[in-house]
Design a protein around this motif. Sequence first.
Motif, PDB file in Angstrom:
ATOM      1  N   ALA A   1     -44.819 -37.242  23.991  1.00  0.00           N
ATOM      2  CA  ALA A   1     -43.674 -37.269  23.075  1.00  0.00           C
ATOM      3  C   ALA A   1     -42.788 -38.470  23.362  1.00  0.00           C
ATOM      4  CB  ALA A   1     -42.871 -35.974  23.204  1.00  0.00           C
ATOM      5  N   VAL A   2     -42.583 -38.770  24.633  1.00  0.00           N
ATOM      6  CA  VAL A   2     -41.762 -39.933  25.008  1.00  0.00           C
ATOM      7  C   VAL A   2     -42.452 -41.223  24.582  1.00  0.00           C
ATOM      8  CG1 VAL A   2     -40.832 -41.243  26.954  1.00  0.00           C
ATOM      9  CG2 VAL A   2     -40.623 -38.750  26.916  1.00  0.00           C
ATOM     10  N   ALA A   3     -43.742 -41.305  24.814  1.00  0.00           N
ATOM     11  CA  ALA A   3     -44.490 -42.516  24.475  1.00  0.00           C
ATOM     12  C   ALA A   3     -44.478 -42.798  22.976  1.00  0.00           C
ATOM     13  CB  ALA A   3     -45.934 -42.400  24.980  1.00  0.00           C
TER      14      ALA A   3
ATOM     15  N   PHE B   1     -46.933 -41.821  34.987  1.00  0.00           N
ATOM     16  CA  PHE B   1     -47.360 -40.431  35.046  1.00  0.00           C
ATOM     17  C   PHE B   1     -48.306 -40.127  33.897  1.00  0.00           C
ATOM     18  CE2 PHE B   1     -46.597 -36.344  32.946  1.00  0.00           C
ATOM     19  CZ  PHE B   1     -47.153 -35.490  33.875  1.00  0.00           C
ATOM     20  N   ALA B   2     -47.971 -40.636  32.700  1.00  0.00           N
ATOM     21  CA  ALA B   2     -48.786 -40.352  31.521  1.00  0.00           C
ATOM     22  C   ALA B   2     -50.205 -40.883  31.688  1.00  0.00           C
ATOM     23  CB  ALA B   2     -48.151 -40.969  30.273  1.00  0.00           C
TER      24      ALA B   2
ATOM     25  N   VAL C   1     -35.015 -41.653  25.370  1.00  0.00           N
ATOM     26  CA  VAL C   1     -34.523 -42.944  25.847  1.00  0.00           C
ATOM     27  C   VAL C   1     -34.524 -43.003  27.371  1.00  0.00           C
ATOM     28  CG1 VAL C   1     -32.505 -44.464  25.954  1.00  0.00           C
ATOM     29  CG2 VAL C   1     -33.118 -43.353  23.791  1.00  0.00           C
ATOM     30  N   SER C   2     -34.072 -41.910  28.000  1.00  0.00           N
ATOM     31  CA  SER C   2     -33.964 -41.875  29.456  1.00  0.00           C
ATOM     32  C   SER C   2     -35.328 -41.913  30.146  1.00  0.00           C
ATOM     33  CB  SER C   2     -33.214 -40.610  29.889  1.00  0.00           C
ATOM     34  OG  SER C   2     -33.146 -40.500  31.295  1.00  0.00           O
ATOM     35  N   LEU C   3     -36.325 -41.249  29.559  1.00  0.00           N
ATOM     36  CA  LEU C   3     -37.635 -41.159  30.199  1.00  0.00           C
ATOM     37  C   LEU C   3     -38.560 -42.324  29.854  1.00  0.00           C
ATOM     38  CD1 LEU C   3     -36.603 -38.342  30.901  1.00  0.00           C
ATOM     39  CD2 LEU C   3     -38.858 -37.446  30.336  1.00  0.00           C
ATOM     40  N   THR C   4     -38.189 -43.098  28.826  1.00  0.00           N
ATOM     41  CA  THR C   4     -39.016 -44.250  28.459  1.00  0.00           C
ATOM     42  C   THR C   4     -39.079 -45.249  29.614  1.00  0.00           C
ATOM     43  OG1 THR C   4     -38.474 -44.048  26.104  1.00  0.00           O
ATOM     44  CG2 THR C   4     -39.253 -46.198  26.870  1.00  0.00           C
ATOM     45  N   GLY C   5     -40.282 -45.604  29.980  1.00  0.00           N
ATOM     46  CA  GLY C   5     -40.471 -46.549  31.074  1.00  0.00           C
ATOM     47  C   GLY C   5     -40.561 -45.884  32.432  1.00  0.00           C
ATOM     48  N   LYS C   6     -40.116 -44.630  32.527  1.00  0.00           N
ATOM     49  CA  LYS C   6     -40.161 -43.921  33.806  1.00  0.00           C
ATOM     50  C   LYS C   6     -41.356 -42.974  33.886  1.00  0.00           C
ATOM     51  CE  LYS C   6     -35.112 -43.822  34.244  1.00  0.00           C
ATOM     52  NZ  LYS C   6     -33.913 -42.931  34.316  1.00  0.00           N
TER      53      LYS C   6
ATOM     54  N   LEU D   1     -36.086 -35.191  33.936  1.00  0.00           N
ATOM     55  CA  LEU D   1     -35.280 -34.575  32.877  1.00  0.00           C
ATOM     56  C   LEU D   1     -33.841 -34.376  33.326  1.00  0.00           C
ATOM     57  CD1 LEU D   1     -37.827 -31.899  31.585  1.00  0.00           C
ATOM     58  CD2 LEU D   1     -36.891 -33.790  30.239  1.00  0.00           C
ATOM     59  N   ARG D   2     -33.657 -33.979  34.581  1.00  0.00           N
ATOM     60  CA  ARG D   2     -32.301 -33.751  35.094  1.00  0.00           C
ATOM     61  C   ARG D   2     -31.504 -35.047  35.189  1.00  0.00           C
ATOM     62  NH1 ARG D   2     -30.879 -32.099  39.799  1.00  0.00           N
ATOM     63  NH2 ARG D   2     -32.789 -32.650  40.924  1.00  0.00           N
ATOM     64  N   GLY D   3     -32.193 -36.165  35.173  1.00  0.00           N
ATOM     65  CA  GLY D   3     -31.506 -37.446  35.205  1.00  0.00           C
ATOM     66  C   GLY D   3     -30.935 -37.851  33.861  1.00  0.00           C
ATOM     67  N   THR D   4     -31.208 -37.035  32.848  1.00  0.00           N
ATOM     68  CA  THR D   4     -30.704 -37.314  31.498  1.00  0.00           C
ATOM     69  C   THR D   4     -29.339 -36.666  31.309  1.00  0.00           C
ATOM     70  OG1 THR D   4     -32.957 -37.342  30.610  1.00  0.00           O
ATOM     71  CG2 THR D   4     -31.162 -37.056  29.033  1.00  0.00           C
ATOM     72  N   THR D   5     -28.396 -37.401  30.783  1.00  0.00           N
ATOM     73  CA  THR D   5     -27.056 -36.868  30.526  1.00  0.00           C
ATOM     74  C   THR D   5     -27.138 -35.638  29.629  1.00  0.00           C
ATOM     75  OG1 THR D   5     -26.089 -39.069  30.685  1.00  0.00           O
ATOM     76  CG2 THR D   5     -24.777 -37.393  29.578  1.00  0.00           C
ATOM     77  N   GLY D   6     -26.515 -34.561  30.051  1.00  0.00           N
ATOM     78  CA  GLY D   6     -26.504 -33.338  29.245  1.00  0.00           C
ATOM     79  C   GLY D   6     -27.637 -32.382  29.542  1.00  0.00           C
ATOM     80  N   VAL D   7     -28.547 -32.765  30.431  1.00  0.00           N
ATOM     81  CA  VAL D   7     -29.684 -31.887  30.765  1.00  0.00           C
ATOM     82  C   VAL D   7     -29.519 -31.359  32.187  1.00  0.00           C
ATOM     83  CG1 VAL D   7     -32.184 -31.691  31.027  1.00  0.00           C
ATOM     84  CG2 VAL D   7     -31.232 -33.142  29.226  1.00  0.00           C
TER      85      VAL D   7
END
Length: 212
Positions: free
Chosen positions: A100-102, A134-135, A125-130, A74-80
């Motif tokens: 939610a991301v999936a 984990f899921a 968008v940032s967490l998609t694929g990452k 989450l911290r890797g997302t701009t603005g978070v």
Amino acid sequence: MISSVRGTVLGVAGTTAVIEVGGLGLSINVTPQHALSLRIGTEATVRTALIVREDDLSLFGFQDADELMVFDLLRGTTGVGPKSAMGVLAAMTPSQISAAVASDDDAAFRKVSGIGPKTAKLIVVSLTGKIQAFASSAPAPRAATTVTESVLVALVGLGWSERVAAQAVDEALAEASADQAAADQPHTVQQLLRLTLSRLGPQSADPVGSSR
């Protein structure tokens, strides 16, 4: 980097826990749910992330490796920032976040205080694929405790004995309507905790285990 902390819980207030390690009391930012699970005087192991800024060193604590992983993503997302990331984890479990991301559901993130529409979309968008790996290996969500149990844990953590806390909670519940009391969950944790604290009074906390 401080990746974990193990020691005696010295205090819990709101979303801050103090854990003694080697004679030092470390202040750790945790989610409300995590805070409710910590009891003063007991030993706790907390996964941590150390956030270093120009004028500040802050420790953020997590119940398991999954929460820590999602926090870093989450911290890797701009603005978070760290606090916004903790806000997401306070509102959603790691498995709910991955779901939610999936499903491209940014609305789930917009419900979190401090997360606007643009940031919510960026999170997806940032967490998609990452977060897919984990899921697929995510453990089943932890069983939720009842509101009453959560309030009892919080009161004991704040310093009241379990006996005194249980009596105060029972008295608070007795004031609820018959229909609500029958459901055993007449309030949210915050509401019932507030009602119970009003009965106990601000200066009436006893050390854990003390007689009254």
